[in-house]
Enzyme design. Structure first.
Site, PDB file in Angstrom:
ATOM      1  N   GLU A 154       5.426  11.259   6.412  1.00 40.29           N
ATOM      2  CA  GLU A 154       4.056  11.701   6.086  1.00 40.29           C
ATOM      3  C   GLU A 154       3.221  12.122   7.293  1.00 40.29           C
ATOM      4  OE1 GLU A 154       2.326   8.709   3.542  1.00 40.29           O
ATOM      5  OE2 GLU A 154       4.113   8.613   2.295  1.00 40.29           O
ATOM      6  N   ASN A 196      10.350  12.838   5.923  1.00 41.15           N
ATOM      7  CA  ASN A 196      10.021  12.480   4.536  1.00 41.15           C
ATOM      8  C   ASN A 196       8.525  12.663   4.278  1.00 41.15           C
ATOM      9  OD1 ASN A 196      10.890  11.211   2.013  1.00 41.15           O
ATOM     10  ND2 ASN A 196       9.694   9.420   2.648  1.00 41.15           N
ATOM     11  N   HIS A 232       6.258  11.944  -6.032  1.00 47.74           N
ATOM     12  CA  HIS A 232       5.390  11.117  -6.880  1.00 47.74           C
ATOM     13  C   HIS A 232       4.645  12.098  -7.785  1.00 47.74           C
ATOM     14  CE1 HIS A 232       6.334   7.579  -4.570  1.00 47.74           C
ATOM     15  NE2 HIS A 232       5.988   8.183  -3.442  1.00 47.74           N
ATOM     16  N   GLU A 259      11.513   9.247  -3.456  1.00 48.87           N
ATOM     17  CA  GLU A 259      10.626   8.207  -4.008  1.00 48.87           C
ATOM     18  C   GLU A 259      10.163   8.595  -5.403  1.00 48.87           C
ATOM     19  OE1 GLU A 259       7.441   7.240  -1.285  1.00 48.87           O
ATOM     20  OE2 GLU A 259       8.742   7.406   0.456  1.00 48.87           O
ATOM     21  N   ASP A 261       8.880   9.061  -8.947  1.00 43.62           N
ATOM     22  CA  ASP A 261       8.271   8.393 -10.105  1.00 43.62           C
ATOM     23  C   ASP A 261       7.359   9.413 -10.777  1.00 43.62           C
ATOM     24  OD1 ASP A 261       6.152   8.288  -8.232  1.00 43.62           O
ATOM     25  OD2 ASP A 261       6.258   6.122  -7.987  1.00 43.62           O
TER      26      ASP A 261
HETATM   27  O1  G3I Z   1       3.210  -8.901   0.784  1.00 43.82           O
HETATM   28  C1  G3I Z   1       1.771  -8.937   0.727  1.00 43.82           C
HETATM   29  C2  G3I Z   1       1.275 -10.177   0.059  1.00 43.82           C
HETATM   30  O2  G3I Z   1       1.664 -11.301   0.808  1.00 43.82           O
HETATM   31  C3  G3I Z   1      -0.231 -10.105  -0.077  1.00 43.82           C
HETATM   32  O3  G3I Z   1      -0.682 -11.211  -0.798  1.00 43.82           O
HETATM   33  C4  G3I Z   1      -0.650  -8.840  -0.822  1.00 43.82           C
HETATM   34  C5  G3I Z   1      -2.165  -8.689  -0.876  1.00 43.82           C
HETATM   35  O4  G3I Z   1      -2.554  -7.358  -0.907  1.00 43.82           O
HETATM   36  O5  G3I Z   1      -0.127  -7.739  -0.106  1.00 43.82           O
HETATM   37  C6  G3I Z   1       1.272  -7.720  -0.014  1.00 43.82           C
HETATM   38  O6  G3I Z   1       1.675  -6.576   0.684  1.00 43.82           O
HETATM   39  C7  G3I Z   1       1.593  -5.356  -0.011  1.00 43.82           C
HETATM   40  C8  G3I Z   1       2.958  -4.705  -0.025  1.00 43.82           C
HETATM   41  O7  G3I Z   1       2.899  -3.436  -0.636  1.00 43.82           O
HETATM   42  C9  G3I Z   1       3.992  -5.538  -0.784  1.00 43.82           C
HETATM   43  O8  G3I Z   1       3.657  -5.633  -2.124  1.00 43.82           O
HETATM   44  C10 G3I Z   1       0.604  -4.451   0.673  1.00 43.82           C
HETATM   45  O9  G3I Z   1      -0.696  -4.995   0.568  1.00 43.82           O
HETATM   46  C11 G3I Z   1       0.644  -3.091   0.067  1.00 43.82           C
HETATM   47  O10 G3I Z   1      -0.152  -2.208   0.839  1.00 43.82           O
HETATM   48  C12 G3I Z   1       2.040  -2.569   0.051  1.00 43.82           C
HETATM   49  O11 G3I Z   1       2.057  -1.311  -0.612  1.00 43.82           O
HETATM   50  C13 G3I Z   1       3.161  -0.515  -0.338  1.00 43.82           C
HETATM   51  C14 G3I Z   1       2.682   0.832   0.190  1.00 43.82           C
HETATM   52  O12 G3I Z   1       3.793   1.697   0.372  1.00 43.82           O
HETATM   53  C15 G3I Z   1       1.945   0.676   1.493  1.00 43.82           C
HETATM   54  O13 G3I Z   1       1.324   1.849   1.831  1.00 43.82           O
HETATM   55  C16 G3I Z   1       3.925  -0.310  -1.627  1.00 43.82           C
HETATM   56  O14 G3I Z   1       4.526  -1.547  -2.020  1.00 43.82           O
HETATM   57  C17 G3I Z   1       5.039   0.739  -1.436  1.00 43.82           C
HETATM   58  O15 G3I Z   1       5.587   1.069  -2.684  1.00 43.82           O
HETATM   59  C18 G3I Z   1       4.436   1.984  -0.828  1.00 43.82           C
HETATM   60  O16 G3I Z   1       5.468   2.913  -0.619  1.00 43.82           O
HETATM   61  C19 G3I Z   1       5.070   4.171  -0.092  1.00 43.82           C
HETATM   62  C20 G3I Z   1       6.191   4.663   0.774  1.00 43.82           C
HETATM   63  O17 G3I Z   1       6.512   3.711   1.750  1.00 43.82           O
HETATM   64  C21 G3I Z   1       5.845   5.995   1.427  1.00 43.82           C
HETATM   65  N1  G3I Z   1       5.440   6.961   0.434  1.00 43.82           N
HETATM   66  C22 G3I Z   1       4.401   6.540  -0.473  1.00 43.82           C
HETATM   67  C23 G3I Z   1       4.785   5.234  -1.164  1.00 43.82           C
HETATM   68  C24 G3I Z   1       3.734   4.816  -2.156  1.00 43.82           C
HETATM   69  O18 G3I Z   1       2.535   4.529  -1.545  1.00 43.82           O
END
Ligand code: G3I
Length: 437
Positions: A154, A196, A232, A259, A261
């Protein structure tokens, strides 16, 4: 008017006619197996924290042949403090996948999001050094185990500029992307290296900016093997989705849907269209969906995945499976691959040693199958390489690895090619091992 004769099977047999009935190939019943029929993979993002959920793991093990760690290999997870690396989550996802016969896409080495706090506070040459160290350390840890890395994620801006996104990574200099690709290649020569991004699913300013970068990289020999299209999507695949994939493929890179969906009431049709587009592009080597069940998705409440919250297959699943089973031309692959190649190769060394220095000439011989590429690893315990030729090298002493260059990767079955290196100290005791790539 011409009449088309119609003959029953029995009548044909009675006449002694040879009736060739091409029975339809039996359709595969899982996504991974269906994709494999055309040499492709079908993958999913996996969260380490869900590997205790039996429904989740059952679907994962049954349906998918490729795994991406959803968060566990990102910078904030793998280097929470500068120079202190933590691979526990990433290793968990990788080991589960490999232990169940799947391959792994690495995601993502450098991204302006999910930077650890210490890196967010850096700028300039200090940050550049930290970025390159991160790339080198993580690719070295996973060396030989990753099918493809999202080296940079990105980095392009949304909207009409077609230019780079502002970030502290970008502010270290426009060459940060190519520097990252070169560092990744040096540390893990077998992994495919991908760029990516999202909102790149049609011909638009952003995808064209990336297209121009890839074309420039290919022209200047920057090591890039693949482009990931996150996809997405909402309700539809863009009408030029396939044409957009194809224009990147025509640059000589693989394309992967990384990715996927899709939300909305037209979901099943759109999933079918995306899958058919990949199947129609030879260089589209696989598709990854961003999660297993709707309840696993980052798009909370949009239900954009192939399985519902209970783990049941949705109409979108069937649309994808049918499109995979319908087949398509097999994918083309770049020579950089860690797919095992039957037939293998061997390497033997002849050494010219003198007091304080040596020249080693290594002969690489293909086994029973022609080589597309090769990698030779050796240990140099008491010497240091000062130069090498007819190969790409990583390392100077201790573990040293050589891979083919463009012109000597293809070796016919049973035939040989040579490369060499010279150094100071002693070259004795070299026992090179060869891997077909
Ligand atoms: O693990 C912590 C947890 O301990 C805490 O309590 C909670 C509170 O917010 O956060 C948890 O972490 C989160 C993590 O996902 C695991 O669930 C983060 O806040 C959250 O920001 C994170 O989001 C991820 C996101 O990327 C971050 O930008 C998503 O799971 C993940 O699916 C997403 O994936 C991205 C790709 O890497 C790149 N392309 C876009 C895609 C979707 O955004």
């Amino acid at each position: 008017m011409s009449l088309v004769p119609i003959m029953s099977t029995a009548a044909a047999a009675a006449l002694g006619a040879v009736l060739v009935v091409s029975a339809p190939a039996s359709a595969a019943t899982t996504l991974g197996a269906a994709a494999a029929q055309s040499g492709r993979y079908f993958g999913t993002a996996v969260a380490a924290g869900k590997l205790n959920d039996q429904t989740y793991v059952n679907i994962l093990n049954t349906e998918f042949s490729m795994v991406t760690a959803e968060n566990e290999m990102k910078w904030d997870a793998t280097e929470p403090n500068r120079g202190q690396f933590n691979y526990s989550g990433g290793d968990r996802v990788l080991n589960q996948a490999v232990g169940n016969g799947k391959r792994v896409r690495g995601h993502a080495l450098l991204w302006h999001q999910q930077e650890p706090g210490w890196a967010q506070r850096l700028e300039g040459s200090d940050l550049r050094q930290a970025m390159m160290n991160h790339v080198t350390q993580v690719t070295t840890h996973y060396r030989g185990k990753i099918y493809a890395w999202d080296v940079v994620n990105e980095a392009f801006a949304d909207g009409g500029s077609g230019g780079r996104r502002d970030s502290n990574l970008q502010r270290t200099g426009n060459d940060w992307i190519e520097a990252a690709f070169r560092a990744a290649r040096a540390a893990d020569p077998a992994a495919k290296l991908c760029y990516n991004d999202y909102n790149t699913d049609s011909v638009n300013a952003k995808s064209t900016g990336i297209y121009n970068m890839v074309r420039d990289f290919k022209a200047r020999g920057v090591p890039i093997d693949c482009v990931g299209f996150q996809s997405h999507l909402s309700n539809n695949a863009p009408s030029d989705y396939q044409a957009n994939l194809q224009r990147f493929a025509d640059l000589g890179v693989e394309v992967q849907i990384t990715e996927l969906d899709i939300s909305g009431s037209n979901q099943a049709n759109a999933y079918g269209a995306v899958t058919r587009a990949c199947m129609a592009v030879r260089a589209c080597t696989g598709i990854t969906v961003w999660g297993i069940r709707d309840t696993d998705s980052w798009r909370t409440g949009e239900n954009p995945l192939l399985f519902n919250g209970s783990g049941a297959k949705k109409a979108a699943y069937t649309a994808v499976l049918d499109a995979l089973n319908a087949g398509g031309p097999g994918p083309t692959t770049t020579t950089t691959t860690n797919d095992p190649v039957p037939g293998g190769c061997t390497a033997s060394v002849s050494l010219n040693q003198w007091d304080g220095g040596f020249v080693a000439t290594v002969e690489v011989t293909a086994g029973s199958t022609a080589l597309r590429g090769w990698r030779v690893a050796t240990t140099l315990s008491n010497g240091t390489v000062t130069s090498s030729w007819s190969s790409n090298r990583s390392g100077t002493s201790g573990s040293v690895t050589f891979t083919n260059v463009d012109y000597n990767g293809a070796v016919p079955a049973g035939q040989s090619t040579e490369f060499g290196f010279q150094g100071t100290g002693s070259g004795s005791g070299l026992t090179p091992s060869c891997t077909a790539t």
